[in-house]
Design a protein around this motif. Structure first.
Motif, PDB file in Angstrom:
ATOM      1  N   THR A 198      55.018  19.908 -33.766  1.00  0.00           N
ATOM      2  CA  THR A 198      53.879  19.188 -33.183  1.00  0.00           C
ATOM      3  C   THR A 198      53.434  19.835 -31.879  1.00  0.00           C
ATOM      4  N   ALA A 199      54.364  20.363 -31.079  1.00  0.00           N
ATOM      5  CA  ALA A 199      53.991  21.045 -29.837  1.00  0.00           C
ATOM      6  C   ALA A 199      53.157  22.296 -30.121  1.00  0.00           C
ATOM      7  N   ALA A 200      53.366  22.900 -31.294  1.00  0.00           N
ATOM      8  CA  ALA A 200      52.611  24.091 -31.696  1.00  0.00           C
ATOM      9  C   ALA A 200      51.301  23.735 -32.390  1.00  0.00           C
ATOM     10  N   GLY A 201      50.978  22.445 -32.483  1.00  0.00           N
ATOM     11  CA  GLY A 201      49.736  22.028 -33.127  1.00  0.00           C
ATOM     12  C   GLY A 201      49.815  21.946 -34.635  1.00  0.00           C
ATOM     13  N   VAL A 202      51.032  21.919 -35.165  1.00  0.00           N
ATOM     14  CA  VAL A 202      51.242  21.899 -36.614  1.00  0.00           C
ATOM     15  C   VAL A 202      51.538  20.481 -37.081  1.00  0.00           C
ATOM     16  N   ALA A 203      50.828  20.043 -38.103  1.00  0.00           N
ATOM     17  CA  ALA A 203      51.091  18.770 -38.770  1.00  0.00           C
ATOM     18  C   ALA A 203      51.737  19.081 -40.114  1.00  0.00           C
ATOM     19  N   LEU A 204      52.527  18.139 -40.603  1.00  0.00           N
ATOM     20  CA  LEU A 204      53.288  18.328 -41.841  1.00  0.00           C
ATOM     21  C   LEU A 204      53.161  17.069 -42.686  1.00  0.00           C
ATOM     22  N   TRP A 205      52.839  17.247 -43.983  1.00  0.00           N
ATOM     23  CA  TRP A 205      52.707  16.098 -44.875  1.00  0.00           C
ATOM     24  C   TRP A 205      52.791  16.597 -46.309  1.00  0.00           C
ATOM     25  N   ASP A 206      52.576  15.675 -47.249  1.00  0.00           N
ATOM     26  CA  ASP A 206      52.544  16.007 -48.674  1.00  0.00           C
ATOM     27  C   ASP A 206      51.237  15.507 -49.276  1.00  0.00           C
ATOM     28  N   VAL A 247      53.920  13.999 -40.208  1.00  0.00           N
ATOM     29  CA  VAL A 247      54.369  14.395 -38.876  1.00  0.00           C
ATOM     30  C   VAL A 247      53.151  15.054 -38.252  1.00  0.00           C
ATOM     31  N   ALA A 248      52.573  14.415 -37.246  1.00  0.00           N
ATOM     32  CA  ALA A 248      51.345  14.958 -36.661  1.00  0.00           C
ATOM     33  C   ALA A 248      51.079  14.340 -35.299  1.00  0.00           C
ATOM     34  N   ALA A 249      50.749  15.188 -34.349  1.00  0.00           N
ATOM     35  CA  ALA A 249      50.267  14.720 -33.065  1.00  0.00           C
ATOM     36  C   ALA A 249      48.737  14.616 -33.155  1.00  0.00           C
ATOM     37  N   GLY A 250      48.153  13.857 -32.267  1.00  0.00           N
ATOM     38  CA  GLY A 250      46.700  13.674 -32.289  1.00  0.00           C
ATOM     39  C   GLY A 250      45.927  14.961 -32.112  1.00  0.00           C
ATOM     40  N   ASP A 251      46.537  15.962 -31.464  1.00  0.00           N
ATOM     41  CA  ASP A 251      45.846  17.229 -31.213  1.00  0.00           C
ATOM     42  C   ASP A 251      46.204  18.318 -32.228  1.00  0.00           C
ATOM     43  N   ALA A 252      46.720  17.934 -33.371  1.00  0.00           N
ATOM     44  CA  ALA A 252      47.088  18.924 -34.397  1.00  0.00           C
ATOM     45  C   ALA A 252      45.876  19.775 -34.755  1.00  0.00           C
ATOM     46  N   ARG A 253      46.131  21.070 -34.973  1.00  0.00           N
ATOM     47  CA  ARG A 253      45.051  21.988 -35.326  1.00  0.00           C
ATOM     48  C   ARG A 253      45.174  22.532 -36.741  1.00  0.00           C
ATOM     49  N   LEU A 254      46.379  22.426 -37.312  1.00  0.00           N
ATOM     50  CA  LEU A 254      46.548  22.868 -38.698  1.00  0.00           C
ATOM     51  C   LEU A 254      47.546  21.952 -39.396  1.00  0.00           C
ATOM     52  N   LEU A 255      47.416  21.921 -40.706  1.00  0.00           N
ATOM     53  CA  LEU A 255      48.232  21.045 -41.540  1.00  0.00           C
ATOM     54  C   LEU A 255      48.921  21.868 -42.606  1.00  0.00           C
ATOM     55  N   ILE A 256      50.231  21.664 -42.743  1.00  0.00           N
ATOM     56  CA  ILE A 256      51.001  22.275 -43.821  1.00  0.00           C
ATOM     57  C   ILE A 256      51.288  21.169 -44.834  1.00  0.00           C
ATOM     58  N   LEU A 257      50.909  21.403 -46.077  1.00  0.00           N
ATOM     59  CA  LEU A 257      51.080  20.411 -47.131  1.00  0.00           C
ATOM     60  C   LEU A 257      52.020  20.889 -48.224  1.00  0.00           C
ATOM     61  N   HIS A 266      42.842  12.908 -37.107  1.00  0.00           N
ATOM     62  CA  HIS A 266      43.242  14.237 -36.617  1.00  0.00           C
ATOM     63  C   HIS A 266      42.055  15.199 -36.759  1.00  0.00           C
ATOM     64  N   PRO A 267      40.985  14.966 -35.991  1.00  0.00           N
ATOM     65  CA  PRO A 267      39.751  15.749 -36.183  1.00  0.00           C
ATOM     66  C   PRO A 267      39.872  17.224 -35.826  1.00  0.00           C
ATOM     67  N   GLY A 268      40.917  17.628 -35.123  1.00  0.00           N
ATOM     68  CA  GLY A 268      41.084  19.030 -34.758  1.00  0.00           C
ATOM     69  C   GLY A 268      41.630  19.898 -35.867  1.00  0.00           C
ATOM     70  N   ILE A 269      42.068  19.297 -36.958  1.00  0.00           N
ATOM     71  CA  ILE A 269      42.621  20.090 -38.072  1.00  0.00           C
ATOM     72  C   ILE A 269      41.479  20.704 -38.866  1.00  0.00           C
ATOM     73  N   ASP A 270      41.427  22.018 -38.839  1.00  0.00           N
ATOM     74  CA  ASP A 270      40.410  22.696 -39.645  1.00  0.00           C
ATOM     75  C   ASP A 270      41.008  23.758 -40.562  1.00  0.00           C
ATOM     76  N   HIS A 271      42.342  23.852 -40.561  1.00  0.00           N
ATOM     77  CA  HIS A 271      43.045  24.768 -41.451  1.00  0.00           C
ATOM     78  C   HIS A 271      44.150  24.003 -42.177  1.00  0.00           C
ATOM     79  N   VAL A 272      44.184  24.155 -43.488  1.00  0.00           N
ATOM     80  CA  VAL A 272      45.239  23.551 -44.294  1.00  0.00           C
ATOM     81  C   VAL A 272      45.952  24.670 -45.042  1.00  0.00           C
ATOM     82  N   PHE A 273      47.275  24.677 -44.904  1.00  0.00           N
ATOM     83  CA  PHE A 273      48.110  25.661 -45.582  1.00  0.00           C
ATOM     84  C   PHE A 273      48.977  24.925 -46.592  1.00  0.00           C
ATOM     85  N   PHE A 274      49.002  25.425 -47.805  1.00  0.00           N
ATOM     86  CA  PHE A 274      49.754  24.787 -48.885  1.00  0.00           C
ATOM     87  C   PHE A 274      51.071  25.499 -49.097  1.00  0.00           C
TER      88      PHE A 274
END
Length: 175
Positions: free
Chosen positions: A72-80, A16-26, A112-120
């Protein structure tokens, strides 16, 4: 089930990710309740959506598609981390290591080049990412942070303590 009988291969969901995502939760791999519902963090006792409600307005009272829109509106991407594996139960400890296939993170980060933070979401997601993914990334995200698992199996922390730790997603520090 005997050790000789293979367990069916399970597969994760699409990101789940928009093109402008800034962080990823895994997470590591969806549990049985999530796989049956075809929704991230579907187990009723998992604190993920309650925490997302408190932090981003994406709480469990909203329909699932609305929760994803809020993320996604908050810039959060979600994946595993894990694309596919064998596992009998919902516990990360039951993942059969030899069957683990990671997701394609080089392609994901390129899209998703804007993602520079990954939270596990817990230790298994972090360990899998560091072991299976990080060595193959030419330009890893600037910050990798393990947060306490929202799983009901992780009862060592109170909800308030988990929520406090997860507030790190609101203003990721610049490293």
């Amino acid at each position: 089930m005997s050790a000789a009988e293979p367990v069916a291969l399970i597969r994760c969901f699409a990101p789940v990710a928009a093109g402008d995502a800034r962080l990823l939760i895994l997470g590591s791999m969806p549990g049985k309740a999530s796989l049956q519902a075809d929704q991230y963090y579907a187990h009723q006792r998992n604190a993920f959506w309650r925490i997302m409600g408190d932090l981003l307005g994406a709480g469990p009272e909203l329909p699932y598609p609305a929760r994803l829109e809020k993320l996604t509106a908050a810039g959060v991407a979600l994946w595993d981390v894990i694309a596919a594996c064998e596992r009998e139960s919902s516990l990360d400890a039951d993942i059969v290591g030899a069957t683990v296939r990671p997701n394609d993170f080089p392609a994901f980060f390129a899209a998703h080049p804007g993602i520079d933070h990954v939270f596990f979401n817990g230790g298994a997601a972090e360990a899998s990412f560091r072991r299976l993914v990080l060595p193959g990334l030419k330009a890893p995200p600037r910050r990798l942070l393990r947060l306490p698992s929202t799983s009901p199996a992780h009862a060592a922390l109170s909800y308030a303590d988990k929520r406090a730790a997860w507030s790190a997603i609101l203003a990721p520090p610049i490293m």
